[in-house]
Design a protein around this motif. Structure first.
Motif, PDB file in Angstrom:
ATOM      1  N   CYS A  24       0.851  -1.180   0.000  1.00 16.82           N
ATOM      2  CA  CYS A  24       0.000   0.000   0.000  1.00 16.82           C
ATOM      3  C   CYS A  24       0.893   1.240   0.000  1.00 16.82           C
ATOM      4  CB  CYS A  24      -0.903  -0.015   1.239  1.00 16.82           C
ATOM      5  SG  CYS A  24      -1.889   1.487   1.445  1.00 16.82           S
ATOM      6  N   SER A  25       0.635   2.182  -0.885  1.00 16.54           N
ATOM      7  CA  SER A  25       1.463   3.384  -0.969  1.00 16.54           C
ATOM      8  C   SER A  25       1.250   4.317   0.219  1.00 16.54           C
ATOM      9  CB  SER A  25       1.196   4.135  -2.277  1.00 16.54           C
ATOM     10  OG  SER A  25      -0.143   4.576  -2.317  1.00 16.54           O
ATOM     11  N   ASN A  26       0.161   4.139   0.947  1.00 15.86           N
ATOM     12  CA  ASN A  26      -0.119   5.009   2.086  1.00 15.86           C
ATOM     13  C   ASN A  26       0.489   4.485   3.396  1.00 15.86           C
ATOM     14  OD1 ASN A  26      -1.437   7.324   3.288  1.00 15.86           O
ATOM     15  ND2 ASN A  26      -2.843   5.862   4.202  1.00 15.86           N
ATOM     16  N   CYS A  27       0.286   3.191   3.687  1.00 17.67           N
ATOM     17  CA  CYS A  27       0.714   2.679   5.000  1.00 17.67           C
ATOM     18  C   CYS A  27       1.741   1.555   4.927  1.00 17.67           C
ATOM     19  CB  CYS A  27      -0.498   2.209   5.808  1.00 17.67           C
ATOM     20  SG  CYS A  27      -1.207   0.647   5.221  1.00 17.67           S
ATOM     21  N   VAL A  30       1.607  -4.970   3.138  1.00 20.93           N
ATOM     22  CA  VAL A  30       1.765  -5.819   1.962  1.00 20.93           C
ATOM     23  C   VAL A  30       0.379  -6.153   1.415  1.00 20.93           C
ATOM     24  CG1 VAL A  30       1.875  -8.013   3.241  1.00 20.93           C
ATOM     25  CG2 VAL A  30       2.927  -7.844   1.009  1.00 20.93           C
ATOM     26  N   ILE A  31       0.243  -6.082   0.084  1.00 19.77           N
ATOM     27  CA  ILE A  31      -1.046  -6.305  -0.568  1.00 19.77           C
ATOM     28  C   ILE A  31      -1.015  -7.525  -1.486  1.00 19.77           C
ATOM     29  CG2 ILE A  31      -2.799  -5.307  -2.107  1.00 19.77           C
ATOM     30  CD1 ILE A  31      -2.583  -3.980   0.709  1.00 19.77           C
ATOM     31  N   ALA A  32       0.082  -7.757  -2.177  1.00 20.73           N
ATOM     32  CA  ALA A  32       0.153  -8.898  -3.090  1.00 20.73           C
ATOM     33  C   ALA A  32       1.602  -9.270  -3.377  1.00 20.73           C
ATOM     34  CB  ALA A  32      -0.561  -8.579  -4.392  1.00 20.73           C
ATOM     35  N   LEU A  33       1.807 -10.526  -3.695  1.00 17.60           N
ATOM     36  CA  LEU A  33       3.109 -10.992  -4.150  1.00 17.60           C
ATOM     37  C   LEU A  33       3.257 -10.733  -5.644  1.00 17.60           C
ATOM     38  CD1 LEU A  33       3.323 -14.461  -2.378  1.00 17.60           C
ATOM     39  CD2 LEU A  33       4.753 -12.465  -1.928  1.00 17.60           C
ATOM     40  N   LYS A  34       4.461 -10.436  -6.081  1.00 18.43           N
ATOM     41  CA  LYS A  34       4.727 -10.238  -7.504  1.00 18.43           C
ATOM     42  C   LYS A  34       4.294 -11.464  -8.305  1.00 18.43           C
ATOM     43  CE  LYS A  34       8.455  -9.873 -10.814  1.00 18.43           C
ATOM     44  NZ  LYS A  34       9.850 -10.219 -11.022  1.00 18.43           N
ATOM     45  N   SER A  39      -1.529  -9.503 -15.297  1.00 15.80           N
ATOM     46  CA  SER A  39      -1.380  -8.545 -16.390  1.00 15.80           C
ATOM     47  C   SER A  39      -1.147  -7.141 -15.855  1.00 15.80           C
ATOM     48  CB  SER A  39      -2.644  -8.544 -17.254  1.00 15.80           C
ATOM     49  OG  SER A  39      -2.569  -7.549 -18.250  1.00 15.80           O
ATOM     50  N   LYS A  40      -0.323  -6.375 -16.583  1.00 16.54           N
ATOM     51  CA  LYS A  40      -0.047  -4.978 -16.250  1.00 16.54           C
ATOM     52  C   LYS A  40      -0.846  -4.021 -17.121  1.00 16.54           C
ATOM     53  CE  LYS A  40       4.079  -5.864 -17.351  1.00 16.54           C
ATOM     54  NZ  LYS A  40       5.475  -5.893 -17.760  1.00 16.54           N
ATOM     55  N   SER A  41      -1.651  -4.545 -18.039  1.00 18.09           N
ATOM     56  CA  SER A  41      -2.314  -3.686 -19.029  1.00 18.09           C
ATOM     57  C   SER A  41      -3.801  -3.514 -18.757  1.00 18.09           C
ATOM     58  CB  SER A  41      -2.084  -4.248 -20.430  1.00 18.09           C
ATOM     59  OG  SER A  41      -2.574  -5.565 -20.519  1.00 18.09           O
ATOM     60  N   PHE A  42      -4.148  -3.169 -17.525  1.00 20.64           N
ATOM     61  CA  PHE A  42      -5.529  -2.921 -17.151  1.00 20.64           C
ATOM     62  C   PHE A  42      -5.685  -1.461 -16.766  1.00 20.64           C
ATOM     63  CE2 PHE A  42      -5.989  -7.297 -17.478  1.00 20.64           C
ATOM     64  CZ  PHE A  42      -7.321  -7.637 -17.363  1.00 20.64           C
ATOM     65  N   SER A  43      -6.926  -0.997 -16.733  1.00 21.89           N
ATOM     66  CA  SER A  43      -7.213   0.374 -16.330  1.00 21.89           C
ATOM     67  C   SER A  43      -8.060   0.367 -15.075  1.00 21.89           C
ATOM     68  CB  SER A  43      -7.978   1.105 -17.432  1.00 21.89           C
ATOM     69  OG  SER A  43      -7.175   1.240 -18.569  1.00 21.89           O
ATOM     70  N   GLY A  44      -7.671   1.232 -14.130  1.00 20.48           N
ATOM     71  CA  GLY A  44      -8.437   1.424 -12.909  1.00 20.48           C
ATOM     72  C   GLY A  44      -9.164   2.757 -12.974  1.00 20.48           C
ATOM     73  N   ARG A  45      -9.710   3.166 -11.865  1.00 22.95           N
ATOM     74  CA  ARG A  45     -10.405   4.465 -11.815  1.00 22.95           C
ATOM     75  C   ARG A  45      -9.452   5.625 -12.029  1.00 22.95           C
ATOM     76  NH1 ARG A  45     -14.458   4.085  -6.644  1.00 22.95           N
ATOM     77  NH2 ARG A  45     -16.040   2.822  -7.658  1.00 22.95           N
ATOM     78  N   ASP A  46      -8.256   5.497 -11.459  1.00 24.45           N
ATOM     79  CA  ASP A  46      -7.305   6.612 -11.474  1.00 24.45           C
ATOM     80  C   ASP A  46      -6.080   6.352 -12.333  1.00 24.45           C
ATOM     81  OD1 ASP A  46      -8.921   8.022  -9.642  1.00 24.45           O
ATOM     82  OD2 ASP A  46      -8.052   6.892  -7.987  1.00 24.45           O
ATOM     83  N   GLY A  47      -6.210   5.516 -13.349  1.00 25.18           N
ATOM     84  CA  GLY A  47      -5.065   5.238 -14.215  1.00 25.18           C
ATOM     85  C   GLY A  47      -4.854   3.742 -14.397  1.00 25.18           C
ATOM     86  N   ARG A  48      -3.631   3.381 -14.648  1.00 21.26           N
ATOM     87  CA  ARG A  48      -3.297   1.986 -14.937  1.00 21.26           C
ATOM     88  C   ARG A  48      -3.481   1.090 -13.724  1.00 21.26           C
ATOM     89  NH1 ARG A  48       1.821   1.459 -18.653  1.00 21.26           N
ATOM     90  NH2 ARG A  48       1.157  -0.667 -18.382  1.00 21.26           N
ATOM     91  N   GLY A  49      -3.708  -0.186 -14.025  1.00 20.51           N
ATOM     92  CA  GLY A  49      -3.907  -1.149 -12.956  1.00 20.51           C
ATOM     93  C   GLY A  49      -3.307  -2.492 -13.301  1.00 20.51           C
ATOM     94  N   TYR A  50      -3.218  -3.347 -12.291  1.00 17.88           N
ATOM     95  CA  TYR A  50      -2.681  -4.692 -12.431  1.00 17.88           C
ATOM     96  C   TYR A  50      -3.776  -5.700 -12.124  1.00 17.88           C
ATOM     97  CZ  TYR A  50       1.720  -2.139 -11.692  1.00 17.88           C
ATOM     98  OH  TYR A  50       2.760  -1.249 -11.757  1.00 17.88           O
ATOM     99  N   ARG A 112      -1.729   3.383  -6.347  1.00 17.38           N
ATOM    100  CA  ARG A 112      -1.981   3.141  -4.924  1.00 17.38           C
ATOM    101  C   ARG A 112      -1.050   2.096  -4.332  1.00 17.38           C
ATOM    102  NH1 ARG A 112      -6.575   5.812  -3.580  1.00 17.38           N
ATOM    103  NH2 ARG A 112      -7.825   6.524  -5.322  1.00 17.38           N
ATOM    104  N   LEU A 113      -0.059   1.670  -5.143  1.00 18.11           N
ATOM    105  CA  LEU A 113       0.867   0.621  -4.719  1.00 18.11           C
ATOM    106  C   LEU A 113       2.310   1.067  -4.893  1.00 18.11           C
ATOM    107  CD1 LEU A 113      -0.760  -2.378  -6.616  1.00 18.11           C
ATOM    108  CD2 LEU A 113      -1.057  -1.822  -4.194  1.00 18.11           C
TER     109      LEU A 113
END
Length: 123
Positions: A24-27, A30-34, A39-50, A112-113
């Motif tokens: 998490c970029s704020n606190c 750990v959120i997920a393992l690599k 896929s790295k080519s998804f879109s979220g609300r605020d830009g790119r997503g995984y 956010r990550l």
């Protein structure tokens, strides 16, 4: 890994020391393992997503029908258990047959990550 439920406690439960991970970029929870990255080519609300197979240390919000770039999906926003920030969403159901592969997966928003352990992620 099954999705986190609403009754999750507000403390960080999983730590993967020494493994390349997303945090998490704020606190810095750990959120997920690599290794869970699909896929790295998804879109979220605020830009790119995984697109990820799984996520930890998240609390799931309410299900809702949401129109996304690839059609209407049933999703639930996911939130960091460490700080409460929204991190992305969980795909419960896709209406289009071609999108069914997303069901049971997580969309984590890139902004956010942070990634840890000095590993490379080609952009």
């Amino acid at each position: 890994m099954p999705p986190a439920d609403k009754s999750s406690t507000s403390k960080v439960l999983h730590v993967f020391e020494g493994h390349p991970s997303f945090y998490c970029s704020n606190c810095s929870a750990v959120i997920a393992l690599k290794d869970e990255l699909i896929s790295k080519s998804f879109s979220g609300r605020d830009g790119r997503g995984y697109l990820m197979h799984s996520a930890v240390n998240v609390r799931m919000g309410s299900k809702e029908e949401r129109p996304l770039l690839t059609g209407v999906h049933t999703v639930a926003d996911i939130f960091c258990v460490g700080c409460g920030d929204r991190l992305g969403w969980y795909y419960h159901k896709a209406s289009d047959q071609s999108q069914k592969y997303k069901e049971g997966k997580y969309l984590l928003e890139r902004e956010r990550l942070v990634k840890d352990n000095a590993w490379k992620l080609d952009t």
